[in-house]
Scaffold this motif. Structure first.
Motif, short mmCIF file in Angstrom:
data_model
loop_
_atom_site.label_atom_id
_atom_site.label_comp_id
_atom_site.label_asym_id
_atom_site.label_seq_id
_atom_site.Cartn_x
_atom_site.Cartn_y
_atom_site.Cartn_z
N THR A 68 -11.69 -3.09 -6.56
CA THR A 68 -11.27 -2.27 -7.68
C THR A 68 -10.78 -0.92 -7.15
N PHE A 69 -9.76 -0.37 -7.80
CA PHE A 69 -9.11 0.84 -7.31
C PHE A 69 -8.93 1.82 -8.46
N CYS A 70 -8.90 3.08 -8.09
CA CYS A 70 -8.34 4.08 -8.99
C CYS A 70 -6.82 4.09 -8.77
N ASN A 71 -6.09 4.92 -9.52
CA ASN A 71 -4.64 4.92 -9.40
C ASN A 71 -4.18 5.31 -8.00
N GLU A 72 -4.77 6.34 -7.44
CA GLU A 72 -4.35 6.82 -6.13
C GLU A 72 -4.67 5.81 -5.04
N CYS A 73 -5.86 5.22 -5.06
CA CYS A 73 -6.23 4.25 -4.03
C CYS A 73 -5.41 2.97 -4.14
N PHE A 74 -5.03 2.58 -5.36
CA PHE A 74 -4.21 1.39 -5.50
C PHE A 74 -2.84 1.62 -4.86
N LYS A 75 -2.25 2.83 -5.06
CA LYS A 75 -0.97 3.12 -4.42
C LYS A 75 -1.12 3.18 -2.91
N LEU A 76 -2.25 3.72 -2.44
CA LEU A 76 -2.45 3.88 -1.01
C LEU A 76 -2.58 2.53 -0.31
N PHE A 77 -3.28 1.58 -0.92
CA PHE A 77 -3.50 0.29 -0.29
C PHE A 77 -2.46 -0.76 -0.68
N HIS A 78 -1.49 -0.38 -1.49
CA HIS A 78 -0.39 -1.27 -1.84
C HIS A 78 0.93 -0.52 -1.64
N PRO A 79 1.24 -0.15 -0.42
CA PRO A 79 2.46 0.66 -0.18
C PRO A 79 3.73 -0.14 -0.43
N TRP A 80 4.78 0.57 -0.74
CA TRP A 80 6.08 -0.06 -0.98
C TRP A 80 6.58 -0.73 0.28
N GLY A 81 7.31 -1.80 0.09
CA GLY A 81 7.93 -2.48 1.20
C GLY A 81 7.00 -3.41 1.97
N THR A 82 5.77 -3.59 1.53
CA THR A 82 4.82 -4.49 2.20
C THR A 82 4.51 -5.67 1.28
N GLN A 83 3.87 -6.67 1.87
CA GLN A 83 3.51 -7.86 1.09
C GLN A 83 2.47 -7.54 0.02
N LYS A 84 1.62 -6.55 0.28
CA LYS A 84 0.60 -6.19 -0.72
C LYS A 84 1.20 -5.58 -1.96
#
Length: 785
Positions: A218-234
């Motif tokens: 589970t993520f907050c908004n900031e952590c979700f963006k941090l662990f799902h960066p643009w241009g990656t499979q995540k």
């Protein structure tokens, strides 16, 4: 830019929870409803039902809500972490694999661990082979190089039994995803745990706003963006609502990591396509999972509908159980008071006995002390200048002779006794109290064995001594270690009558003393079932096993043996009670053995009954000695028997036997008149059935049903005479199986007859009524349930 815009747009849109995957196991109807309720009433009802089922969602090991529950082979559930801990306590190491084989969370993936772990090189395959061959990594219970893999046993905490997990352990079990969904809905309904926090924030963590099924976090908004960066499979991961339990989208096969599609009815296990074609499930009943889902859901829905439709019955049974609980509490308190009162009574008796014994010891002690004190005073008087010695010294100073003689006479007697006591000194009383010792070994054993009185165990009916004749004689005994019984209850009923609606009705006789009883006036030609149970102060015990008894097909004929006709006193010996006869071989039999080839004559010795039958049906039984040479048992016209055997000459040797096994005349089919005799031939432990008789007995000879044959001699033979029909039947008196039936001329009185050729013995069965046993009359009793 277009691609990035689409990614950004998909990432910035409000997260909506994806639909729940279709459950692999049926969901209770309370959660899957065809017409969902609306309004506050539905919400209150759902919340109330959720709160009431909390005990169904607790793990039997940790007593907390299930977390990743596994389904054991016994159908019980247990948390995965708890299962690993239990296996570790049992000594199994390395068998707690993850059954779901799901991706791990970002906090536990190799990329977030120490960089050294990601750069560590794996051992070479040849080195792994050497380690495995050397026994590295073995676990308790498995020998190195064992041919058969170890079978892991798991102690189920719910059913308290060991279940077999196979060699793969927990890795071969399915996760109960349906139970996980129920636990999650329960947590949401009762708000267990409050808000869900972000698992990747630095302390203090923020409230989670998104969840990721792929990352299992589970993520907050900031952590979700941090662990799902643009241009990656995540970045392709779809966000969901925050949750504490992440489940796979479907139930996967633990062996092949494929989605299960079928259900094996033989193994009662979900299987995938690869499992279906394996040899393990060859020949098994395998159906699509949809069919199993519908069938199990229909059964569960039907059962639940029945329970919900019988809520009044459930409430009535609950009230009955609550009343039973109250009675149990009252009865238990009364039992405690009774035991306490009895123990206090024992204590009072012991205290009274203790006081009386101490009083006896005290009296004996005082008596001895008094005697010893008197003896001490006497010895003290012998000291110089005191007591008797001083007085004697003063008397010796007397010079007046008459006065001295007068005073010294009595003194001399006392001095003589004192001198004798001094020479033969012994204490006046013993100081030992050994005669006051108590032997309480027997009493201590009785007190140690003091226990609650148990009801008698189920009696064992003695089938060797229990039989039916003119009456039914029933005999039983208690098992060796059974508590004693004060009296017994006998129940019996007929089994050959049409069944009546309602419960089985028994006839009952209460308070029967002893271990045997007579049941009088039984119906003829019937089958009775009987059972017994004992009773003492603790109550009634269990019933014995049922015993079935056949009653004779006709009333029993009572008679004695009459040897006045055709009897040789030299060869026949009749007992004093006239119920047994024995034939002793005489000189003719010795001559027959000497002149086998030249011919001889053998005499026939006959014994008749002293009662003749002139009407109705009659039955009697006898036992023939298996060592008898040749005995004929049967009936005949009294006049013909007397005419044929009274003073008749010897008949020819058995080399010529015109009756071929019986004298019924059945061999001559052209003779229309019934024969005056009907005999059954017995010899050397066998019964000879003549031509045409084997079919009546249900036997077939070597040459077909018409050939003569032999059957083993039963313990007792029964003869049933039907005077009006002119028929006589020979039966096995134990099983009442028919042996032979033949016609008989009943134009006059018919009496029983026994013929002997050579040595033999016959014993009439004694009527049961002559036994000195307790009688229980069958007729006239009311039928009880």
């Amino acid at each position: 830019m277009a691609t990035r815009a689409r990614l950004s747009q998909g990432r910035c849109q409000p997260c909506s929870p994806p639909p729940l995957p279709s459950p692999s196991l049926p969901v209770p109807p309370s959660f899957v409803s065809a017409a969902p309720l609306t309004g506050m009433a539905a919400k209150r009802g759902t919340k109330t039902s959720m709160k009431n089922m909390e005990k169904e969602l607790l793990c039997p090991v940790c007593q907390e809500m299930y977390k990743q529950p596994l389904v054991l082979p016994c159908t019980h559930n247990v948390c995965q972490a708890c299962a690993r801990e239990v296996l570790g306590q049992q000594g199994y190491i390395g068998h707690g694999g993850d059954p779901s084989s799901e991706p791990t969370s970002p906090a536990s993936t190799p990329s977030t661990r120490s960089p050294r772990l990601s750069r560590r090189t794996l051992p070479k395959p040849d080195r792994l082979d050497r380690l495995l061959k050397s026994g590295f990594g073995t676990y308790p219970g498995r020998k190195r190089g064992a041919l058969h893999p170890q079978v892991i046993m798991f102690p189920c905490p719910a059913c308290q039994g060991d279940v077999e997990l196979g060699e793969r352990g927990l890795a071969g079990l399915f996760r109960n995803l349906t139970l996980e969904r129920v636990v999650e809905r329960y947590r949401q309904s009762v708000s267990v745990g409050g808000a869900i926090l972000c698992q990747l924030c630095k302390p203090p963590p923020l409230e989670a706003t998104k969840g990721c099924t792929e990352c299992r976090a589970t993520f907050c908004n900031e952590c979700f963006k941090l662990f799902h960066p643009w241009g990656t499979q995540k970045a392709q991961h779809e966000p969901t609502l925050p949750t504490l339990s992440f489940r796979p989208k479907g139930l996967m096969c633990p062996d092949h990591k494929e989605e299960v599609t079928h259900y094996c009815k033989t193994c009662q296990r979900l299987v995938c396509q690869l499992c279906r074609v394996r040899r393990t499930h060859s020949g098994h009943k395998i159906t699509p999972v949809l069919s199993a889902y519908q069938a199990l859901k229909d059964k569960l829905t039907k059962s639940l509908t029945y329970i919900l439709g019988n809520q009044d019955t459930v409430q009535t049974q609950i009230c009955e159980l609550e009343e039973t609980v109250r009675h149990t509490e009252v009865s238990g308190q009364q039992a405690k008071e009774e035991v306490s009162q009895l123990v206090r009574g024992l204590g009072a008796v012991l205290e009274e006995k203790r006081a009386s014994l101490l009083q006896a010891i005290e009296e004996c002690q005082q008596e001895r002390l008094a005697r010893l004190s008197a003896q001490i005073q006497e010895h003290r008087s012998l000291l110089d200048g005191s007591g008797l010695v001083g007085y004697a010294q003063e008397v010796l100073k007397e010079t007046d002779q008459p006065c001295f003689v007068q005073a010294a006479k009595q003194l001399h007697n006392r001095i003589s006794r004192a001198t004798e006591a001094l020479q033969t000194f012994r204490p006046a009383a013993s100081s030992s109290f050994r005669h006051c010792q108590l032997d309480v070994g027997r009493e201590m054993k009785l007190l140690t064995e003091l226990n609650f009185l148990r009801v008698p165990e189920a009696p064992v009916i003695d089938t060797q001594r229990t039989f039916a004749y003119d009456q039914i004689f029933l005999c039983w005994r208690l098992p060796p270690h059974s508590p004693p019984a004060w009296h017994y209850t006998i129940e019996f009923r007929r089994t050959d009558v049409p069944a009546q609606p309602g419960p089985t009705r028994w006839q009952r006789r209460e308070e029967v003393r002893g271990t045997s009883a007579l049941l009088e006036n039984p119906d003829t030609g019937s089958v009775y079932v009987l059972r017994v149970r004992g009773c003492n102060k603790a109550g009634y015990g269990e019933y014995s096993e049922d015993v079935h008894l056949h009653t004779p097909p006709a009333p029993v004929l009572h008679f004695f043996l009459d040897g006045r006709w055709g009897t040789s006193r030299e060869r026949l010996a009749i007992s004093k009670d006239q119920r047994a006869v024995r034939s002793v071989p005489g000189l003719p039999l010795l001559l027959a053995a000497e002149r086998l080839l030249t011919g001889c004559h053998l005499s026939v010795d006959v014994v008749l009954g002293d009662v003749a039958v002139t009407q109705g049906r009659s039955y009697w039984a006898c036992a023939v000695d298996p060592a008898s040479y040749l005995v004929k048992v049967g009936v005949g016209l009294e006049s013909k028997l007397q005419e044929s055997f009274q003073g008749a000459p010897d008949v020819i040797s058995p080399r010529y036997d015109p009756d071929s096994g019986h004298d019924s005349g059945a061999e001559d089919a052209t003779v229309e008149a019934s024969p005056p005799f009907a005999f059954l031939t017995i010899g050397m432990g066998k019964i000879l059935l003549g031509a045409g008789a084997s079919s009546n007995a249900g036997l077939t000879g070597r040459d077909g049903p018409a050939a003569s044959c032999t059957v083993p001699l039963p313990p007792r033979l029964g003869i049933c005479l039907d005077y009006e029909r002119g028929r006589v039947s020979f039966l096995d008196a134990v099983s009442f199986r028919g042996l032979l039936e033949c016609p008989l001329d009943c134009s006059g009185p018919v009496c029983p007859a026994f013929c002997f050729i050579g040595g033999g013995a016959v014993q009439l069965q004694e009527p049961v009524g002559t036994k000195p046993e307790r009688k229980v009359t069958i007729g006239g009793f009311a039928k009880l349930d």
